[in-house]
Design an enzyme around this catalytic site. Structure first.
Site, PDB file in Angstrom:
ATOM      1  N   ASP A 362     -33.823  17.252 -34.031  1.00 54.12           N
ATOM      2  CA  ASP A 362     -34.210  17.849 -32.581  1.00 54.12           C
ATOM      3  C   ASP A 362     -35.437  17.245 -31.981  1.00 54.12           C
ATOM      4  OD1 ASP A 362     -32.376  19.411 -34.281  1.00 54.12           O
ATOM      5  OD2 ASP A 362     -32.800  21.183 -32.763  1.00 54.12           O
ATOM      6  N   GLU A 488     -21.173  17.681 -36.076  1.00 58.15           N
ATOM      7  CA  GLU A 488     -21.058  18.436 -37.358  1.00 58.15           C
ATOM      8  C   GLU A 488     -19.703  18.761 -37.544  1.00 58.15           C
ATOM      9  OE1 GLU A 488     -24.305  21.300 -37.698  1.00 58.15           O
ATOM     10  OE2 GLU A 488     -25.777  19.405 -37.989  1.00 58.15           O
ATOM     11  N   LYS A 592     -18.068  19.004 -32.042  1.00 56.97           N
ATOM     12  CA  LYS A 592     -18.812  20.195 -32.123  1.00 56.97           C
ATOM     13  C   LYS A 592     -20.098  19.997 -30.659  1.00 56.97           C
ATOM     14  CE  LYS A 592     -22.531  22.790 -34.347  1.00 56.97           C
ATOM     15  NZ  LYS A 592     -23.510  23.031 -35.671  1.00 56.97           N
TER      16      LYS A 592
HETATM   17  C1  BGC Z   1     -26.705  21.340 -34.582  1.00 55.49           C
HETATM   18  C2  BGC Z   1     -27.682  20.386 -34.938  1.00 55.49           C
HETATM   19  C3  BGC Z   1     -29.040  20.772 -34.662  1.00 55.49           C
HETATM   20  C4  BGC Z   1     -29.368  22.258 -35.339  1.00 55.49           C
HETATM   21  C5  BGC Z   1     -30.873  22.572 -35.111  1.00 55.49           C
HETATM   22  C6  BGC Z   1     -27.291  22.543 -35.212  1.00 55.49           C
HETATM   23  O1  BGC Z   1     -26.185  23.554 -34.534  1.00 55.49           O
HETATM   24  O2  BGC Z   1     -25.360  21.017 -34.619  1.00 55.49           O
HETATM   25  O3  BGC Z   1     -27.435  19.007 -34.478  1.00 55.49           O
HETATM   26  O4  BGC Z   1     -30.018  19.954 -35.286  1.00 55.49           O
HETATM   27  O5  BGC Z   1     -28.412  23.088 -34.754  1.00 55.49           O
HETATM   28  O6  BGC Z   1     -30.774  22.899 -33.526  1.00 55.49           O
END
Ligand code: BGC
Length: 780
Positions: A362, A488, A592
């Site tokens: 992020d 994911e 997702k």
């Molecule tokens: C996302 C990731 C992200 C993480 C923290 C997850 O739900 O799929 O991409 O890095 O949350 O924000």
């Protein structure tokens, strides 16, 4: 579109006009104050009621064993969790023997305002005690952006219509009791009583507590000093215990008389410094803050923010909600990164314990873009933090049988903290994301020293990882198999297009940097031969494409998978990961969060307009946005593809993620990436801002609702203002060297004091793609 709002819509503030216990925890996140080093949730001054008490110091964590039913080689053995450190913001109030607790008596009014321009949170309330005494309480709170360890509160109480006996207890509280976590895996494992007492001290108006975390062995010192003003015969006393230090102030106030306590709180922590050194450190920080006092701190805060807004503000005409939201977003992103100084910027900043306080990709892909163009120094600091974790990343790579460095998917200190391979280490793209951030920062600032001292090694070590993780097949094509991309819901896949494109850019950037800095490269053992191997791999990188559908594959074979049964999925079954087994998500076409669509943004040069439109139309009906990182990216590509209405809806979703609590988990902390994504949606979406090498390009187009969008960017020592209306775009060089920008493909040279105006061409009209049922923006 989005109906529930807990806060009034105002351009420069977030105002909560009544206290609702239902949104107490959300408000604690929204009103959190931080400077990237210290973070205070917006807990009520009196400490209770609370949703989640939270005081954080960036980098202070506790370790805990990661349990596995079936352990395997290379699984991380311990995790790191942010802890609630000593709470320096408590000021309890007793009115005529009754505790000022808003759950009792009558609350006549309660208002809190986060002032985005001044960087303070103000609170005013009127309360009648169960025995009938009416008091007015005013409090102003800040975390200093200029004095990194300091938080401060000015707290005033005044009886309204009769005499009252008033006692204020200003406290430092360690090991506060925390509410039990609710079982959402994304919330922190609240660690109870993580601090062991080492020293407590109280004398006069000064308090201090020093503790140490049990397993991670970090020493935490918090000290407070006070200025008390009240009527004659106001008395004070202080005391300390292992987990509590307290200054008690007592006075009898006539109606209209005020008792005021100004509390300065200094925080420090260290894994190496001794107890006396830490005590001295916080005492010294207090002395520095006391020098200018409360008013000095407020003045410095205003000056700091005036400067920030002058170079970072985004103005939106025609949409008050988005105007407020983007400033709220800028403010919180600044708070998360401003003074992090070689520490991580966690996914929730320092606003809550969600995601255990971990930092993810992020930071590099969502937060750092905004900071690169508004506060570039903070970007250098954040990347220096990554650099400081290289030893752990090298060790991890070696453990996995790989070359170079494998940066963790989630971490506080640098070690891999993800216990789940598919959504953890397999998300190797984080390495290319870090490299991308290095390239962006260096191109955006021209900071060659940074490239030489810090960037080069990050690029080289990540390039080595890719070279060892991928392989050339019998035809020479380079593949990176068994990785998880941003989506994911597809894990351990071969040739994820986002990963491969980003790895390609990483390999080439590393080879270029080695050429630019041969001496330093030699010290890293990187030579022409190694660079040549990187270039070969980059050149031969496989980018999976379905020639029949004429769309890019998210990963090899993705378009062949069965489609998810969207029609049979109810609205209340989202997010899918909480209602369906991962194995089923993995083997179907369901996305997702933006993945191929993100690649079209970060590696835009690889896609022509036709593919942008067709790929977007293909992936939209598959993308469920179960991550808050998605809407902003979809906004950017929707705008580029000419779907301005859809882009607007996505931008609004990113913008209101926390102010409207769209994912129902703002209580755990703010979604810093989505907040940064608000800026991204406006500036790179509607502004059409892209960087090509060392040039900025713009392809602005506004959604119907906006009559004007204006923003300022810092780029290579110049400050550039862009103002867009439905008809025109105006580019003004505010300061710095002359530069040439590009407007919808046309070069526009800019000189000081000579704004350039260009017409905005109308968008192409394509039918807008559809989203899965229940998942169009604004529908949930
Ligand atoms: C996302 C990731 C992200 C993480 C923290 C997850 O739900 O799929 O991409 O890095 O949350 O924000």
């Amino acid at each position: 579109m989005i109906t529930h709002r807990s806060y009034a819509v105002e351009p420069w503030s977030v105002r909560e006009t009544e206290l609702s216990l239902d949104v107490l925890a959300q408000s604690e996140s929204v009103f959190a104050l931080s400077n990237g080093h210290v973070g205070w949730r917006g807990n009520l001054d009196e400490g209770e009621p609370h949703g989640l008490p939270g005081s954080y110091l960036n980098g202070v964590y506790e370790v805990h064993p990661l349990p596995y039913a079936e352990a395997g080689y290379g699984y991380p053995e311990s995790g790191q969790t942010v802890i609630n450190v000593t709470n320096g913001k408590v000021l309890r109030l007793l009115v005529d023997d009754e505790p000022f607790d808003l759950r009792y008596g009558r609350l006549l009014s309660h208002e809190r305002v986060l002032d985005l321009r001044r960087g303070v949170m103000e609170r005013v309330c009127e309360w009648v005690s169960p025995a009938g005494t009416k008091v007015r309480v005013r409090a102003t709170r800040m975390i200093s952006l200029t004095q990194r360890s300091i938080g401060a509160i000015a707290y005033e109480v005044e009886p309204v219509d009769c005499q009252a006996r008033v006692v204020i207890q200003s406290e430092l509280v360690a090991n506060e009791q925390l509410p039990q976590a609710d079982g959402d895996p994304r919330a922190a494992m609240a660690l109870q009583a993580p601090l062991e007492p080492e020293e407590d001290f109280a004398s006069g108006h000064r308090l201090r507590l020093v503790h140490r975390t049990r397993r991670s062995g970090l020493r935490v010192a918090v000290a407070a000093d006070h200025v008390v003003s009240g009527p004659e015969r106001t008395s004070t006393s202080s005391e300390s215990h292992p987990d509590l230090a307290r200054l008690t102030v007592a006075a009898v106030l006539e109606a209209g008389q005020t008792l005021r306590v100004e509390k300065l709180v200094a925080h420090g922590w260290s894994g190496t410094r001794s107890l006396p050194a830490m005590s001295d450190q916080v005492d010294a920080a207090l002395a520095a803050a006391a020098h200018g006092g409360w008013s000095g701190l407020v003045a410095e805060q205003c000056a700091y923010l005036d400067d920030f807004w002058a170079r970072a503000d985004v103005e939106v005409d025609g949409d008050e909600e988005i105007q407020q939201a983007v400033r709220f977003a800028l403010f919180h992103v600044l708070q998360a990164g401003a003074r992090a100084e070689e520490r991580a910027i966690p996914a929730k900043g320092l606003t809550g314990s969600g995601y255990d306080g971990h930092a993810f990709w992020d930071t590099e892909m969502f937060v750092l873009p905004l900071l690169t163009y508004t506060s570039p120094d903070a970007v250098a600091e954040a990347l220096r933090w990554r650099h400081s974790t290289l030893p752990a990343a090298r060790e991890r790579a070696a453990q996995l049988g790989l070359g170079g460095a494998a940066f963790p998917w989630r971490t506080i200190e640098g070690q891999e903290g993800s216990a789940y391979w598919p959504a953890g280490t397999a998300a190797f793209h984080v390495n290319a994301d870090i490299a991308h951030a290095v390239v962006r920062y260096v191109a955006g600032t021209g900071d060659e020293d940074f490239e030489r001292d810090t960037g080069l090694e990050l690029l080289v070590e990540t390039a080595r990882l890719w070279r060892s993780l991928g392989h050339h097949d019998h035809r020479g094509t380079f593949h990176i198999d068994g990785v998880t991309g941003p989506d994911e819901y597809s894990a351990v896949a071969d040739d994820n297009t986002y990963t491969n494109l980003m790895a390609r850019a990483n390999l080439l950037a590393a080879a270029d940097a080695v050429e630019r800095h041969p001496k330093e490269a030699e010290l890293l053992g990187a030579d022409d031969e190694e660079s040549a191997a990187w270039r070969d791999a980059a050149e031969a990188m496989n980018i999976p494409y379905n020639a029949e559908l004429r769309v890019h594959e998210q990963s090899a074979g993705f378009t062949r998978y069965q489609r998810w049964d969207f029609a049979g999925t109810r609205a209340d079954q989202y997010p899918l990961m909480l209602h369906f087994p991962y194995f089923d998500l993995y083997r179907k076409q369901v996305v997702k969060q933006a993945d191929l669509v993100l690649a079209m943004y970060t590696c835009g040069a690889e896609f022509d307009d036709e593919h942008i439109a067709r790929n977007f139309a293909y992936y939209e009906p598959l993308t469920v946005r179960d991550s808050s990182l998605s809407a902003c990216v979809q906004a950017v590509i929707a705008a580029q593809a000419g779907h301005l209405r859809l882009a607007y809806d996505y931008a609004a979703e990113a913008a209101l993620m926390d102010l409207a609590d769209l994912e129902h988990n703002t209580r755990d902390g703010l979604h810093i990436a989505s907040l940064a994504g608000t800026w991204m949606a406006l500036v790179t979406g509607f502004g059409g801002t892209r960087r090509k090498g060392e040039t900025l390009q713009f392809s602005p187009r506004l959604p119907e609702k906006f009559s004007r969008l204006a923003f300022t960017l810092q780029f290579r020592g110049s400050l550039l203002r862009v103002e867009i209306t439905q008809q025109n775009a105006t580019y003004t060089l505010l300061s710095g060297p002359a530069l040439t920008v590009c407007h919808h493909g046309e070069d526009v040279p800019l000189r000081p004091d000579a704004p350039a105006v260009r017409a905005v061409p109308p968008p192409r009209h394509l039918p807008a793609p559809e989203q899965p049922p229940h998942r169009s923006p604004g529908a949930h």
